[in-house]
Design a protein around this motif. Structure first.
Motif, PDB file in Angstrom:
ATOM      1  N   ASP A 121     -74.498 -42.431  87.714  1.00  0.00           N
ATOM      2  CA  ASP A 121     -73.130 -42.865  87.558  1.00  0.00           C
ATOM      3  C   ASP A 121     -72.050 -42.015  88.513  1.00  0.00           C
ATOM      4  OD1 ASP A 121     -73.456 -40.398  86.166  1.00  0.00           O
ATOM      5  OD2 ASP A 121     -72.503 -40.927  84.441  1.00  0.00           O
ATOM      6  N   TYR A 122     -72.517 -40.950  89.035  1.00  0.00           N
ATOM      7  CA  TYR A 122     -71.609 -40.156  89.768  1.00  0.00           C
ATOM      8  C   TYR A 122     -71.596 -40.724  91.228  1.00  0.00           C
ATOM      9  CZ  TYR A 122     -76.265 -38.439  91.431  1.00  0.00           C
ATOM     10  OH  TYR A 122     -77.460 -38.117  91.978  1.00  0.00           O
ATOM     11  N   LEU A 123     -72.525 -41.865  91.578  1.00  0.00           N
ATOM     12  CA  LEU A 123     -72.532 -42.345  92.887  1.00  0.00           C
ATOM     13  C   LEU A 123     -71.749 -43.634  92.894  1.00  0.00           C
ATOM     14  CD1 LEU A 123     -76.354 -41.861  93.962  1.00  0.00           C
ATOM     15  CD2 LEU A 123     -74.303 -40.609  94.604  1.00  0.00           C
ATOM     16  N   ALA A 124     -71.467 -44.086  93.824  1.00  0.00           N
ATOM     17  CA  ALA A 124     -70.509 -45.511  93.896  1.00  0.00           C
ATOM     18  C   ALA A 124     -71.620 -46.607  94.126  1.00  0.00           C
ATOM     19  CB  ALA A 124     -69.923 -45.583  95.655  1.00  0.00           C
ATOM     20  N   VAL A 125     -71.143 -47.711  93.723  1.00  0.00           N
ATOM     21  CA  VAL A 125     -72.139 -48.775  93.635  1.00  0.00           C
ATOM     22  C   VAL A 125     -72.935 -49.185  94.899  1.00  0.00           C
ATOM     23  CG1 VAL A 125     -72.309 -51.263  93.392  1.00  0.00           C
ATOM     24  CG2 VAL A 125     -70.605 -49.963  92.029  1.00  0.00           C
ATOM     25  N   ASP A 126     -72.513 -49.145  96.029  1.00  0.00           N
ATOM     26  CA  ASP A 126     -73.290 -49.507  97.278  1.00  0.00           C
ATOM     27  C   ASP A 126     -74.366 -48.182  97.513  1.00  0.00           C
ATOM     28  OD1 ASP A 126     -71.140 -47.549  97.890  1.00  0.00           O
ATOM     29  OD2 ASP A 126     -71.083 -48.219 100.038  1.00  0.00           O
ATOM     30  N   GLN A 127     -73.929 -47.099  97.020  1.00  0.00           N
ATOM     31  CA  GLN A 127     -74.865 -45.857  97.231  1.00  0.00           C
ATOM     32  C   GLN A 127     -75.999 -45.995  96.156  1.00  0.00           C
ATOM     33  OE1 GLN A 127     -71.982 -42.708  96.563  1.00  0.00           O
ATOM     34  NE2 GLN A 127     -72.311 -42.152  98.791  1.00  0.00           N
ATOM     35  N   ARG A 128     -75.550 -46.423  94.763  1.00  0.00           N
ATOM     36  CA  ARG A 128     -76.643 -46.661  93.909  1.00  0.00           C
ATOM     37  C   ARG A 128     -77.783 -48.056  94.390  1.00  0.00           C
ATOM     38  NH1 ARG A 128     -73.028 -47.649  88.663  1.00  0.00           N
ATOM     39  NH2 ARG A 128     -71.492 -47.368  90.237  1.00  0.00           N
ATOM     40  N   LEU A 129     -77.079 -48.876  95.025  1.00  0.00           N
ATOM     41  CA  LEU A 129     -77.974 -49.884  95.462  1.00  0.00           C
ATOM     42  C   LEU A 129     -79.017 -49.323  96.836  1.00  0.00           C
ATOM     43  CD1 LEU A 129     -75.680 -52.933  95.681  1.00  0.00           C
ATOM     44  CD2 LEU A 129     -77.650 -52.490  94.092  1.00  0.00           C
ATOM     45  N   ASN A 130     -78.418 -48.592  97.423  1.00  0.00           N
ATOM     46  CA  ASN A 130     -79.489 -47.771  98.548  1.00  0.00           C
ATOM     47  C   ASN A 130     -80.258 -46.831  97.742  1.00  0.00           C
ATOM     48  OD1 ASN A 130     -77.834 -48.851 100.535  1.00  0.00           O
ATOM     49  ND2 ASN A 130     -76.499 -47.137 100.917  1.00  0.00           N
ATOM     50  N   VAL A 131     -80.111 -46.377  96.966  1.00  0.00           N
ATOM     51  CA  VAL A 131     -80.969 -45.647  95.992  1.00  0.00           C
ATOM     52  C   VAL A 131     -82.237 -46.485  95.542  1.00  0.00           C
ATOM     53  CG1 VAL A 131     -81.553 -44.120  93.865  1.00  0.00           C
ATOM     54  CG2 VAL A 131     -79.698 -43.658  95.499  1.00  0.00           C
ATOM     55  N   LEU A 132     -81.653 -47.682  95.001  1.00  0.00           N
ATOM     56  CA  LEU A 132     -82.454 -48.630  94.535  1.00  0.00           C
ATOM     57  C   LEU A 132     -83.544 -49.182  95.555  1.00  0.00           C
ATOM     58  CD1 LEU A 132     -83.357 -50.774  92.117  1.00  0.00           C
ATOM     59  CD2 LEU A 132     -81.640 -52.313  93.142  1.00  0.00           C
ATOM     60  N   PHE A 133     -83.079 -49.459  96.632  1.00  0.00           N
ATOM     61  CA  PHE A 133     -83.598 -50.214  97.651  1.00  0.00           C
ATOM     62  C   PHE A 133     -84.863 -49.091  98.199  1.00  0.00           C
ATOM     63  CE2 PHE A 133     -80.073 -52.784  98.984  1.00  0.00           C
ATOM     64  CZ  PHE A 133     -80.091 -53.897  98.132  1.00  0.00           C
ATOM     65  N   MET A 134     -84.293 -48.041  98.055  1.00  0.00           N
ATOM     66  CA  MET A 134     -85.515 -46.565  98.764  1.00  0.00           C
ATOM     67  C   MET A 134     -86.462 -46.740  97.736  1.00  0.00           C
ATOM     68  SD  MET A 134     -84.717 -46.131 101.883  1.00  0.00           S
ATOM     69  CE  MET A 134     -85.994 -44.836 101.943  1.00  0.00           C
ATOM     70  N   THR A 135     -85.934 -46.735  96.464  1.00  0.00           N
ATOM     71  CA  THR A 135     -87.067 -46.651  95.436  1.00  0.00           C
ATOM     72  C   THR A 135     -88.250 -47.828  95.278  1.00  0.00           C
ATOM     73  OG1 THR A 135     -85.164 -45.751  93.870  1.00  0.00           O
ATOM     74  CG2 THR A 135     -87.237 -46.795  92.704  1.00  0.00           C
ATOM     75  N   MET A 136     -87.542 -49.067  95.698  1.00  0.00           N
ATOM     76  CA  MET A 136     -88.574 -50.225  95.821  1.00  0.00           C
ATOM     77  C   MET A 136     -89.553 -49.994  97.335  1.00  0.00           C
ATOM     78  SD  MET A 136     -88.089 -52.134  93.346  1.00  0.00           S
ATOM     79  CE  MET A 136     -87.804 -50.477  92.398  1.00  0.00           C
ATOM     80  N   VAL A 137     -88.857 -49.428  98.567  1.00  0.00           N
ATOM     81  CA  VAL A 137     -89.937 -48.888  99.452  1.00  0.00           C
ATOM     82  C   VAL A 137     -90.742 -48.089  99.219  1.00  0.00           C
ATOM     83  CG1 VAL A 137     -89.681 -48.070 101.708  1.00  0.00           C
ATOM     84  CG2 VAL A 137     -87.900 -49.603 101.352  1.00  0.00           C
ATOM     85  N   VAL A 138     -90.520 -46.947  98.436  1.00  0.00           N
ATOM     86  CA  VAL A 138     -91.589 -46.111  97.851  1.00  0.00           C
ATOM     87  C   VAL A 138     -92.457 -46.550  96.886  1.00  0.00           C
ATOM     88  CG1 VAL A 138     -91.868 -43.869  96.718  1.00  0.00           C
ATOM     89  CG2 VAL A 138     -89.859 -44.110  98.403  1.00  0.00           C
ATOM     90  N   CYS A 139     -92.122 -47.545  96.227  1.00  0.00           N
ATOM     91  CA  CYS A 139     -93.242 -48.072  95.214  1.00  0.00           C
ATOM     92  C   CYS A 139     -93.884 -48.963  95.992  1.00  0.00           C
ATOM     93  CB  CYS A 139     -92.229 -49.063  94.274  1.00  0.00           C
ATOM     94  SG  CYS A 139     -91.508 -48.052  92.985  1.00  0.00           S
ATOM     95  N   GLY A 140     -93.412 -49.753  97.078  1.00  0.00           N
ATOM     96  CA  GLY A 140     -94.353 -50.615  97.776  1.00  0.00           C
ATOM     97  C   GLY A 140     -95.217 -49.758  98.744  1.00  0.00           C
ATOM     98  N   ALA A 141     -94.858 -48.615  99.267  1.00  0.00           N
ATOM     99  CA  ALA A 141     -95.849 -47.683  99.859  1.00  0.00           C
ATOM    100  C   ALA A 141     -96.892 -47.067  99.007  1.00  0.00           C
ATOM    101  CB  ALA A 141     -95.128 -46.509 100.371  1.00  0.00           C
ATOM    102  N   PHE A 142     -96.599 -46.886  97.691  1.00  0.00           N
ATOM    103  CA  PHE A 142     -97.613 -46.658  96.995  1.00  0.00           C
ATOM    104  C   PHE A 142     -98.702 -47.472  96.413  1.00  0.00           C
ATOM    105  CE2 PHE A 142     -94.868 -42.753  95.314  1.00  0.00           C
ATOM    106  CZ  PHE A 142     -95.790 -41.863  95.744  1.00  0.00           C
ATOM    107  N   GLN A 143     -98.213 -48.829  96.332  1.00  0.00           N
ATOM    108  CA  GLN A 143     -99.012 -49.927  96.217  1.00  0.00           C
ATOM    109  C   GLN A 143     -99.848 -50.276  97.409  1.00  0.00           C
ATOM    110  OE1 GLN A 143     -96.548 -53.377  95.161  1.00  0.00           O
ATOM    111  NE2 GLN A 143     -96.142 -52.468  92.923  1.00  0.00           N
ATOM    112  N   ILE A 144     -99.455 -50.015  98.561  1.00  0.00           N
ATOM    113  CA  ILE A 144    -100.234 -50.447  99.831  1.00  0.00           C
ATOM    114  C   ILE A 144    -101.150 -49.258  99.862  1.00  0.00           C
ATOM    115  CG2 ILE A 144    -100.073 -50.365 102.299  1.00  0.00           C
ATOM    116  CD1 ILE A 144     -97.481 -51.789 102.055  1.00  0.00           C
ATOM    117  N   LEU A 145    -100.955 -48.022  99.789  1.00  0.00           N
ATOM    118  CA  LEU A 145    -101.883 -46.782  99.947  1.00  0.00           C
ATOM    119  C   LEU A 145    -102.691 -46.962  98.701  1.00  0.00           C
ATOM    120  CD1 LEU A 145     -99.263 -44.023 100.835  1.00  0.00           C
ATOM    121  CD2 LEU A 145    -101.110 -45.010 102.209  1.00  0.00           C
ATOM    122  N   PHE A 146    -102.485 -47.092  97.414  1.00  0.00           N
ATOM    123  CA  PHE A 146    -103.283 -47.078  96.243  1.00  0.00           C
ATOM    124  C   PHE A 146    -103.947 -48.492  95.984  1.00  0.00           C
ATOM    125  CE2 PHE A 146    -100.768 -43.232  96.497  1.00  0.00           C
ATOM    126  CZ  PHE A 146    -101.908 -42.197  96.941  1.00  0.00           C
TER     127      PHE A 146
END
Length: 146
Positions: A121-146
Protein backbone atom coordinates in the motif's frame (compact mmCIF):
# COMPACT_ATOMS: atom_id res chain seq x y z
CA UNK A 1 22.83 -31.90 2.15
CA UNK A 2 19.99 -29.70 0.86
CA UNK A 3 22.47 -27.15 -0.46
CA UNK A 4 24.37 -29.86 -2.34
CA UNK A 5 21.13 -31.19 -3.81
CA UNK A 6 20.05 -27.69 -4.89
CA UNK A 7 23.50 -27.04 -6.37
CA UNK A 8 23.37 -30.28 -8.36
CA UNK A 9 19.86 -29.47 -9.56
CA UNK A 10 20.85 -25.99 -10.71
CA UNK A 11 24.01 -27.38 -12.35
CA UNK A 12 22.00 -29.93 -14.32
CA UNK A 13 19.48 -27.29 -15.40
CA UNK A 14 22.25 -24.94 -16.55
CA UNK A 15 23.93 -27.75 -18.50
CA UNK A 16 20.62 -28.63 -20.17
CA UNK A 17 20.05 -24.96 -21.02
CA UNK A 18 23.54 -24.60 -22.52
CA UNK A 19 23.01 -27.74 -24.60
CA UNK A 20 19.64 -26.43 -25.81
CA UNK A 21 21.19 -23.14 -26.89
CA UNK A 22 23.95 -24.83 -28.89
CA UNK A 23 21.61 -27.39 -30.49
CA UNK A 24 18.74 -24.97 -31.19
CA UNK A 25 19.68 -23.76 -34.71
CA UNK A 26 19.84 -27.24 -36.25
CA UNK A 27 16.89 -28.44 -34.19
CA UNK A 28 14.72 -25.50 -35.21
CA UNK A 29 15.42 -26.06 -38.90
CA UNK A 30 14.52 -29.76 -38.63
CA UNK A 31 11.47 -28.92 -36.53
CA UNK A 32 10.13 -26.34 -38.99
CA UNK A 33 10.73 -28.60 -41.99
CA UNK A 34 9.13 -31.57 -40.24
CA UNK A 35 6.13 -29.51 -39.19
CA UNK A 36 5.71 -28.12 -42.70
CA UNK A 37 5.84 -31.59 -44.24
CA UNK A 38 3.47 -33.07 -41.65
CA UNK A 39 0.76 -30.45 -42.12
CA UNK A 40 1.20 -30.41 -45.90
CA UNK A 41 0.43 -34.14 -45.99
CA UNK A 42 -2.30 -33.92 -43.29
CA UNK A 43 -4.38 -30.79 -44.01
CA UNK A 44 -7.34 -32.08 -41.95
CA UNK A 45 -5.16 -32.11 -38.83
CA UNK A 46 -4.01 -28.56 -39.59
CA UNK A 47 -7.64 -27.49 -39.97
CA UNK A 48 -8.54 -29.07 -36.61
CA UNK A 49 -5.56 -27.40 -34.93
CA UNK A 50 -6.47 -23.97 -36.29
CA UNK A 51 -10.14 -24.30 -35.30
CA UNK A 52 -9.22 -25.45 -31.79
CA UNK A 53 -6.77 -22.54 -31.50
CA UNK A 54 -9.46 -20.01 -32.43
CA UNK A 55 -11.91 -21.63 -30.02
CA UNK A 56 -9.47 -21.42 -27.13
CA UNK A 57 -8.57 -17.82 -28.04
CA UNK A 58 -12.22 -16.77 -28.06
CA UNK A 59 -12.86 -18.48 -24.72
CA UNK A 60 -9.79 -16.84 -23.14
CA UNK A 61 -11.03 -13.26 -23.67
CA UNK A 62 -13.82 -13.19 -21.04
CA UNK A 63 -11.80 -15.35 -18.68
CA UNK A 64 -8.81 -13.02 -18.89
CA UNK A 65 -10.93 -9.95 -18.29
CA UNK A 66 -12.68 -11.56 -15.32
CA UNK A 67 -9.43 -12.64 -13.70
CA UNK A 68 -8.04 -9.15 -14.29
CA UNK A 69 -10.85 -7.69 -12.21
CA UNK A 70 -10.22 -10.30 -9.49
CA UNK A 71 -6.50 -9.49 -9.46
CA UNK A 72 -7.16 -5.74 -9.44
CA UNK A 73 -5.33 -4.96 -12.68
CA UNK A 74 -6.60 -3.27 -15.84
CA UNK A 75 -8.38 -5.69 -18.22
CA UNK A 76 -5.93 -4.88 -21.01
CA UNK A 77 -3.10 -6.19 -18.83
CA UNK A 78 -4.94 -9.49 -18.48
CA UNK A 79 -5.43 -9.72 -22.24
CA UNK A 80 -1.76 -8.96 -22.87
CA UNK A 81 -0.70 -11.58 -20.32
CA UNK A 82 -2.96 -14.18 -21.89
CA UNK A 83 -1.65 -13.42 -25.37
CA UNK A 84 1.99 -13.72 -24.33
CA UNK A 85 1.37 -16.84 -22.27
CA UNK A 86 -0.30 -18.54 -25.23
CA UNK A 87 2.41 -17.38 -27.65
CA UNK A 88 5.27 -18.56 -25.47
CA UNK A 89 3.56 -21.88 -24.76
CA UNK A 90 2.94 -22.37 -28.47
CA UNK A 91 6.55 -21.59 -29.37
CA UNK A 92 8.13 -23.57 -26.55
CA UNK A 93 5.79 -26.50 -27.05
CA UNK A 94 2.97 -27.43 -24.78
CA UNK A 95 1.73 -30.87 -23.91
CA UNK A 96 -1.66 -32.44 -24.65
CA UNK A 97 -4.04 -31.59 -21.84
CA UNK A 98 -1.80 -28.80 -20.52
CA UNK A 99 -3.73 -25.70 -19.55
CA UNK A 100 -1.89 -22.52 -20.42
CA UNK A 101 -4.28 -19.80 -19.49
CA UNK A 102 -5.28 -17.53 -16.68
CA UNK A 103 -5.58 -19.21 -13.31
CA UNK A 104 -8.24 -18.19 -10.81
CA UNK A 105 -6.16 -19.29 -7.84
CA UNK A 106 -3.25 -17.11 -8.92
CA UNK A 107 -5.55 -14.13 -9.49
CA UNK A 108 -6.78 -14.38 -5.91
CA UNK A 109 -3.23 -14.60 -4.54
CA UNK A 110 -1.82 -11.67 -6.53
CA UNK A 111 -4.80 -9.48 -5.69
CA UNK A 112 -3.08 -8.75 -2.39
CA UNK A 113 -0.22 -7.13 -4.34
CA UNK A 114 -2.45 -4.70 -6.18
CA UNK A 115 -5.17 -3.61 -3.74
CA UNK A 116 -4.91 -0.21 -2.07
CA UNK A 117 -4.79 -1.66 1.46
CA UNK A 118 -2.57 -4.66 0.66
CA UNK A 119 1.04 -5.39 1.57
CA UNK A 120 2.30 -2.87 -0.99
CA UNK A 121 0.00 0.00 0.00
CA UNK A 122 2.97 2.36 0.37
CA UNK A 123 3.65 2.14 -3.41
CA UNK A 124 1.83 3.97 -6.19
CA UNK A 125 -0.49 1.94 -8.42
CA UNK A 126 1.96 1.78 -11.34
CA UNK A 127 4.74 0.63 -9.01
CA UNK A 128 2.49 -2.12 -7.62
CA UNK A 129 1.75 -3.27 -11.17
CA UNK A 130 5.51 -3.38 -11.87
CA UNK A 131 5.98 -5.55 -8.79
CA UNK A 132 3.14 -7.77 -10.00
CA UNK A 133 4.70 -8.12 -13.45
CA UNK A 134 8.10 -9.00 -11.99
CA UNK A 135 6.43 -11.53 -9.68
CA UNK A 136 4.85 -13.19 -12.70
CA UNK A 137 8.20 -13.26 -14.54
CA UNK A 138 9.82 -14.97 -11.55
CA UNK A 139 6.93 -17.46 -11.35
CA UNK A 140 7.34 -18.23 -15.04
CA UNK A 141 11.09 -18.71 -14.63
CA UNK A 142 10.49 -21.18 -11.80
CA UNK A 143 7.98 -23.08 -13.92
CA UNK A 144 10.48 -23.32 -16.79
CA UNK A 145 13.35 -24.36 -14.53
CA UNK A 146 11.50 -26.91 -12.45
Amino acid sequence: QVGRYAGNLVGHELAAGAKAITVFPSFSKEYIEGTWNFYRTNPKILYNEVISGFTVAIMQVPESIAFSFVAGVPPLSGLHATFWMATITGLMGGKPGMISGAAGALAVVVADLTVDDGVLDYLAVDQRLNVLFMTMVVCGAFQILF
